[in-house]
Design a protein around this motif. Sequence first.
Motif, PDB file in Angstrom:
ATOM      1  N   THR A   1      16.404 -27.561  35.083  1.00 53.44           N
ATOM      2  CA  THR A   1      17.012 -27.547  36.417  1.00 53.44           C
ATOM      3  C   THR A   1      16.542 -28.723  37.269  1.00 53.44           C
ATOM      4  O   THR A   1      17.136 -29.015  38.290  1.00 53.44           O
ATOM      5  N   ARG A   2      15.485 -29.379  36.826  1.00 53.82           N
ATOM      6  CA  ARG A   2      14.989 -30.559  37.537  1.00 53.82           C
ATOM      7  C   ARG A   2      14.780 -31.674  36.521  1.00 53.82           C
ATOM      8  O   ARG A   2      14.166 -31.486  35.479  1.00 53.82           O
TER       9      ARG A   2
ATOM     10  N   VAL B   1       9.654 -34.043  38.146  1.00 53.22           N
ATOM     11  CA  VAL B   1       8.764 -33.144  38.869  1.00 53.22           C
ATOM     12  C   VAL B   1       7.465 -33.881  39.193  1.00 53.22           C
ATOM     13  O   VAL B   1       6.978 -34.678  38.396  1.00 53.22           O
TER      14      VAL B   1
END
Length: 355
Positions: free
Chosen positions: A118-119, A122
């Motif tokens: 989802t990312r 980070v």
Amino acid sequence: MYALVRTAPRIRTTAATLLTALVIAVGLSTGPASAADGDVTWTVRTAANSYGDDRSSFSYAVNPGGQLKDAMVVANHGKTPLDLAVYTADGFTTDTGQLDLLTRDKKSVGIGAWIHATRANVTIKPGRSAQLPFTAKIPDNAPPGDYVGGILTSLKQPDDAEGINVDRRLGIRVKLRVGGTLKPQLAIENVHLNHSTPANPFAKGDATVTYTIHNTGNAILSARQSVAIAGPFNWLKTEATHITAPPELLPGETWKVKVPVHGVASAIRLKATVTLTPILTDASGSTTSLKPTEATTRAWSIPWPLLLLAAALIALLLTTLHLTRRRRAHRKLREDARVQEAVEQALRDQHTPTP
């Protein structure tokens, strides 16, 4: 629990090319892992959720069109913030038999195409950890069978002393079985036999059997192997010992095998038999041996030294027989001559008048 770390060959820059070199260190874990490189200061592990609290890797069974959600936990054990890229990629078996993952510039068609973090990036503060969710959506027309890949974290760092960029990757294996008919199958291809005839006519020689294992099914498979060489009518059979087991092969992959066989007699016409027993591993780790498959090949193995020795012995025997016959013939002629002379002398004595 471990991580595999590989470093690609370093490519130095030159003024002529003005290219940036790249070294990749990758760790792919089947459990909580940290890279062996001292510059890698983070670890990865599976998140605790409904799939389990202490998983060795990510493993799923999903039907075509299905979806799932899961997460990976990344911890920063260093003293500075970490800016990591996050992505997924398809897996493949290397020439050394290890599982590796495609780099980001290579196109994935399975795990790397269906599972997405989802990312994409980070940032993790020193001494902190972050949970990285990811989702999977399996296409409606996805072929059934096994797929392997991984979810990765990546850190690219410059090395001014070497003039290169270093891309360190650390991730966790993902295995996915798409529902449908499972067809585990291995094929034996390109079987060849080579035998060396020793100079000693009474000694046995060495042989080499080469072949290719091809995973023609849709399941991940390992295998047990056996190789035997025999002469006509299965005489003088010799079996290979200590055959190195092949790695687990993903669907469509091949693995070349070279097996030495010692103590093979030269039996004019040799036959090599390769037997392969596929081994299927289920989600719990239990293994099942499947129906063996077999392939054969033949090769001439003329025992020239033994044939030459046999020819020499036959020639000696024929010569001996010939000489013996000649001696017998000469003796017979001499005996016949003595008999004839005796007969003639007797006849002469018979016709001589008595005084």
